[in-house]
Design a protein around this motif. Structure first.
Motif, PDB file in Angstrom:
ATOM      1  N   HIS A 123      -3.410  -8.028   1.169  1.00 22.54           N
ATOM      2  CA  HIS A 123      -2.794  -7.220   0.399  1.00 22.54           C
ATOM      3  C   HIS A 123      -1.124  -7.554  -0.349  1.00 22.54           C
ATOM      4  CE1 HIS A 123      -4.941  -3.483   0.636  1.00 22.54           C
ATOM      5  NE2 HIS A 123      -5.035  -3.646   1.756  1.00 22.54           N
ATOM      6  N   CYS A 143     -11.106  -0.118   3.565  1.00 18.12           N
ATOM      7  CA  CYS A 143      -9.540  -0.312   3.442  1.00 18.12           C
ATOM      8  C   CYS A 143      -8.961   1.087   3.000  1.00 18.12           C
ATOM      9  CB  CYS A 143      -9.199  -1.096   1.998  1.00 18.12           C
ATOM     10  SG  CYS A 143      -7.699  -1.317   1.786  1.00 18.12           S
ATOM     11  N   LEU A 144      -7.831   1.544   3.637  1.00 20.34           N
ATOM     12  CA  LEU A 144      -7.262   2.762   3.318  1.00 20.34           C
ATOM     13  C   LEU A 144      -7.147   2.947   1.794  1.00 20.34           C
ATOM     14  CD1 LEU A 144      -4.645   2.477   6.255  1.00 20.34           C
ATOM     15  CD2 LEU A 144      -6.904   3.913   6.154  1.00 20.34           C
ATOM     16  N   HIS A 193      -7.084  -9.404   6.163  1.00 22.18           N
ATOM     17  CA  HIS A 193      -7.220  -8.466   5.401  1.00 22.18           C
ATOM     18  C   HIS A 193      -5.746  -7.723   4.816  1.00 22.18           C
ATOM     19  CE1 HIS A 193      -9.084  -4.389   3.807  1.00 22.18           C
ATOM     20  NE2 HIS A 193      -7.960  -4.139   4.016  1.00 22.18           N
ATOM     21  N   GLN A 241       0.691  -1.384  -0.004  1.00 19.72           N
ATOM     22  CA  GLN A 241       0.142  -0.178  -0.095  1.00 19.72           C
ATOM     23  C   GLN A 241       0.812   1.259  -0.028  1.00 19.72           C
ATOM     24  OE1 GLN A 241      -2.611  -1.247   3.568  1.00 19.72           O
ATOM     25  NE2 GLN A 241      -3.943  -0.119   2.352  1.00 19.72           N
TER      26      GLN A 241
END
Ligand code: ZN
Length: 165
Positions: free
Chosen positions: A132, A86-87, A128, A38
């Protein structure tokens, strides 16, 4: 963000700095978890400050914990559906079905392996973030009609935030 992240080979100063930066970012944006992809690093690292969920469903936070090269095992047969966000996909929340319990094994910044049995929101948070590392977003876990219903919203988000896919 759609690629598979590579294992961390050694805990170097660079890795320590990356983890410190990820923790700072997570805390600044008031997130409860952040994975290296991310922030543009394809490495198998995530940070989380979820400690546990109590019987009333309240989520308790801890000091940020670093998970390096995590491996998830022993998913429970019991599945639960809960809202996730989610960011990397701002302002979208959707119900995702996941195992209630898992075990995670990972390495900390000292190079020590640790194992945790996780349930409730902690298990969800770890799954979660781990997704990623495999290029999977929570929206990928929503199938069928509910996913179709999300499509217009996803298109809007892609336009506004240049979500890479
Ligand atoms: Zn996320």
């Amino acid at each position: 963000m759609r690629q598979k992240a590579e294992p961390v080979e050694a805990i170097t100063d660079e890795i320590r700095q990356l983890c410190a930066d990820m923790i700072e970012t997570m805390l600044t944006i008031k997130g409860i978890g952040l994975a290296a992809p991310q922030v543009g690093k394809l490495l198998r690292i995530f940070v989380s400050n979820v400690d546990y969920e109590d019987e009333e469903g309240e989520i308790h936070l801890s000091d940020p914990i670093v998970y390096i090269n995590p491996i998830i095992s022993s998913p429970s047969e019991e599945l639960v559906k809960r809202s996730e966000g989610c960011l990397s996909i701002p302002k979208l929340y959707a119900y995702v079905e996941r195992p209630e319990k898992i075990t995670v094994e990972a390495m900390d910044l000292e190079g020590n392996l640790f194992t945790k049995e996780c349930s409730g929101y902690l298990a969800r948070n770890i799954m979660h973030e781990n997704d990623h590392l495999n290029g999977v977003l929570f929206i990928d876990r929503i199938k069928g009609k509910r996913r179709t219903l999300l499509e217009p919203e996803l298109r809007r988000i892609k336009q506004n935030y240049f979500l890479k896919s």
